[in-house]
Design a protein around this motif. Structure first.
Motif, PDB file in Angstrom:
ATOM      1  N   SER A  90      37.732  32.028  48.767  1.00 46.17           N
ATOM      2  CA  SER A  90      36.437  32.565  48.335  1.00 46.17           C
ATOM      3  C   SER A  90      36.560  33.706  47.329  1.00 46.17           C
ATOM      4  O   SER A  90      35.628  33.957  46.572  1.00 46.17           O
ATOM      5  CB  SER A  90      35.634  33.023  49.545  1.00 46.17           C
ATOM      6  N   THR A  91      37.701  34.399  47.288  1.00 47.19           N
ATOM      7  CA  THR A  91      37.877  35.496  46.335  1.00 47.19           C
ATOM      8  C   THR A  91      38.191  35.003  44.932  1.00 47.19           C
ATOM      9  O   THR A  91      38.083  35.760  43.974  1.00 47.19           O
ATOM     10  CB  THR A  91      39.021  36.432  46.761  1.00 47.19           C
ATOM     11  N   LYS A  92      38.630  33.762  44.835  1.00 49.51           N
ATOM     12  CA  LYS A  92      39.011  33.134  43.563  1.00 49.51           C
ATOM     13  C   LYS A  92      40.204  33.835  42.895  1.00 49.51           C
ATOM     14  O   LYS A  92      40.470  33.652  41.730  1.00 49.51           O
ATOM     15  CB  LYS A  92      37.834  33.066  42.585  1.00 49.51           C
ATOM     16  N   GLN A  93      40.951  34.632  43.660  1.00 54.60           N
ATOM     17  CA  GLN A  93      42.142  35.297  43.136  1.00 54.60           C
ATOM     18  C   GLN A  93      43.201  34.287  42.708  1.00 54.60           C
ATOM     19  O   GLN A  93      44.032  34.580  41.871  1.00 54.60           O
ATOM     20  CB  GLN A  93      42.728  36.250  44.179  1.00 54.60           C
ATOM     21  N   TRP A  94      43.146  33.096  43.256  1.00 53.40           N
ATOM     22  CA  TRP A  94      44.131  32.064  42.920  1.00 53.40           C
ATOM     23  C   TRP A  94      44.007  31.627  41.476  1.00 53.40           C
ATOM     24  O   TRP A  94      44.921  31.013  40.930  1.00 53.40           O
ATOM     25  CB  TRP A  94      44.018  30.882  43.874  1.00 53.40           C
ATOM     26  N   HIS A  95      42.910  31.994  40.824  1.00 57.16           N
ATOM     27  CA  HIS A  95      42.768  31.707  39.390  1.00 57.16           C
ATOM     28  C   HIS A  95      43.725  32.561  38.554  1.00 57.16           C
ATOM     29  O   HIS A  95      44.071  32.178  37.436  1.00 57.16           O
ATOM     30  CB  HIS A  95      41.340  31.986  38.911  1.00 57.16           C
ATOM     31  N   LEU A  96      44.095  33.705  39.080  1.00 57.33           N
ATOM     32  CA  LEU A  96      44.966  34.618  38.337  1.00 57.33           C
ATOM     33  C   LEU A  96      46.404  34.124  38.353  1.00 57.33           C
ATOM     34  O   LEU A  96      46.859  33.527  39.322  1.00 57.33           O
ATOM     35  CB  LEU A  96      44.907  36.018  38.952  1.00 57.33           C
ATOM     36  N   GLY A  97      47.106  34.424  37.291  1.00 59.74           N
ATOM     37  CA  GLY A  97      48.521  34.077  37.219  1.00 59.74           C
ATOM     38  C   GLY A  97      49.360  35.099  37.957  1.00 59.74           C
ATOM     39  O   GLY A  97      48.887  36.181  38.321  1.00 59.74           O
ATOM     40  N   PRO A  98      50.638  34.796  38.166  1.00 58.89           N
ATOM     41  CA  PRO A  98      51.507  35.703  38.906  1.00 58.89           C
ATOM     42  C   PRO A  98      51.684  37.064  38.248  1.00 58.89           C
ATOM     43  O   PRO A  98      51.820  38.067  38.927  1.00 58.89           O
ATOM     44  CB  PRO A  98      52.835  34.956  39.004  1.00 58.89           C
ATOM     45  N   VAL A  99      51.648  37.118  36.914  1.00 60.19           N
ATOM     46  CA  VAL A  99      51.811  38.410  36.234  1.00 60.19           C
ATOM     47  C   VAL A  99      50.614  39.307  36.533  1.00 60.19           C
ATOM     48  O   VAL A  99      50.785  40.485  36.883  1.00 60.19           O
ATOM     49  CB  VAL A  99      52.002  38.214  34.712  1.00 60.19           C
ATOM     50  N   ALA A 100      49.412  38.777  36.421  1.00 60.46           N
ATOM     51  CA  ALA A 100      48.211  39.564  36.719  1.00 60.46           C
ATOM     52  C   ALA A 100      48.178  39.993  38.182  1.00 60.46           C
ATOM     53  O   ALA A 100      47.828  41.135  38.496  1.00 60.46           O
ATOM     54  CB  ALA A 100      46.956  38.766  36.370  1.00 60.46           C
ATOM     55  N   LEU A 101      48.553  39.102  39.076  1.00 59.38           N
ATOM     56  CA  LEU A 101      48.593  39.431  40.496  1.00 59.38           C
ATOM     57  C   LEU A 101      49.630  40.517  40.776  1.00 59.38           C
ATOM     58  O   LEU A 101      49.369  41.453  41.536  1.00 59.38           O
ATOM     59  CB  LEU A 101      48.901  38.180  41.329  1.00 59.38           C
ATOM     60  N   TYR A 102      50.772  40.417  40.147  1.00 58.52           N
ATOM     61  CA  TYR A 102      51.829  41.419  40.317  1.00 58.52           C
ATOM     62  C   TYR A 102      51.358  42.786  39.805  1.00 58.52           C
ATOM     63  O   TYR A 102      51.539  43.802  40.472  1.00 58.52           O
ATOM     64  CB  TYR A 102      53.104  40.977  39.607  1.00 58.52           C
ATOM     65  N   GLN A 103      50.750  42.791  38.634  1.00 58.95           N
ATOM     66  CA  GLN A 103      50.257  44.055  38.064  1.00 58.95           C
ATOM     67  C   GLN A 103      49.209  44.676  38.979  1.00 58.95           C
ATOM     68  O   GLN A 103      49.185  45.892  39.168  1.00 58.95           O
ATOM     69  CB  GLN A 103      49.699  43.818  36.671  1.00 58.95           C
ATOM     70  N   GLU A 104      48.342  43.859  39.544  1.00 57.87           N
ATOM     71  CA  GLU A 104      47.327  44.348  40.468  1.00 57.87           C
ATOM     72  C   GLU A 104      47.990  44.936  41.724  1.00 57.87           C
ATOM     73  O   GLU A 104      47.582  45.981  42.226  1.00 57.87           O
ATOM     74  CB  GLU A 104      46.386  43.210  40.848  1.00 57.87           C
ATOM     75  N   MET A 105      49.021  44.264  42.220  1.00 54.04           N
ATOM     76  CA  MET A 105      49.725  44.750  43.404  1.00 54.04           C
ATOM     77  C   MET A 105      50.387  46.099  43.133  1.00 54.04           C
ATOM     78  O   MET A 105      50.289  47.017  43.943  1.00 54.04           O
ATOM     79  CB  MET A 105      50.773  43.739  43.856  1.00 54.04           C
ATOM     80  N   ILE A 106      51.029  46.226  42.000  1.00 54.38           N
ATOM     81  CA  ILE A 106      51.715  47.468  41.639  1.00 54.38           C
ATOM     82  C   ILE A 106      50.703  48.598  41.443  1.00 54.38           C
ATOM     83  O   ILE A 106      50.927  49.729  41.868  1.00 54.38           O
ATOM     84  CB  ILE A 106      52.576  47.263  40.367  1.00 54.38           C
ATOM     85  N   ALA A 107      49.591  48.290  40.801  1.00 58.60           N
ATOM     86  CA  ALA A 107      48.563  49.293  40.545  1.00 58.60           C
ATOM     87  C   ALA A 107      47.911  49.797  41.819  1.00 58.60           C
ATOM     88  O   ALA A 107      47.446  50.940  41.873  1.00 58.60           O
ATOM     89  CB  ALA A 107      47.503  48.731  39.607  1.00 58.60           C
ATOM     90  N   SER A 108      47.882  48.975  42.850  1.00 58.95           N
ATOM     91  CA  SER A 108      47.213  49.362  44.099  1.00 58.95           C
ATOM     92  C   SER A 108      48.104  50.177  45.021  1.00 58.95           C
ATOM     93  O   SER A 108      47.665  50.578  46.096  1.00 58.95           O
ATOM     94  CB  SER A 108      46.690  48.122  44.824  1.00 58.95           C
ATOM     95  N   LYS A 109      49.336  50.411  44.640  1.00 61.72           N
ATOM     96  CA  LYS A 109      50.249  51.211  45.487  1.00 61.72           C
ATOM     97  C   LYS A 109      49.937  52.678  45.402  1.00 61.72           C
ATOM     98  O   LYS A 109      49.538  53.228  44.475  1.00 61.72           O
ATOM     99  CB  LYS A 109      51.703  50.973  45.078  1.00 61.72           C
TER     100      LYS A 109
END
Length: 72
Positions: free
Chosen positions: A53-72
């Motif tokens: 339902s979040t549709k996060q799966w539309h994002l590629g691994p680079v965008a997901l990784y950047q989001e993960m790093i930014a949220s630390k």
């Protein structure tokens, strides 16, 4: 043939995203790949990614990784 992504089929595309994210995390931090995968699975980004339902799966691994790093 039904090609829709649903909560029941989402698991099919997650391993490739997690794998690439783990490679990036390992390269950036020096953690081994198992530690990197565990960190990803425990992250808020992964919790959102595994919910169709979040549709996060539309994002590629680079965008997901950047989001993960930014949220630390």
């Amino acid at each position: 043939m039904n090609l829709d992504i649903t909560q029941d089929t989402l698991y099919l595309i997650l391993p490739s995203k997690v794998s690439r994210m783990a490679e990036m995390l390992s390269a950036d931090t020096g953690k081994n790949i198992v530690q990197a995968v565990k960190e990803i699975y425990m992250s808020d980004v992964y919790r959102r990614l595994e919910q169709e339902s979040t549709k996060q799966w539309h994002l590629g691994p680079v965008a997901l990784y950047q989001e993960m790093i930014a949220s630390k």
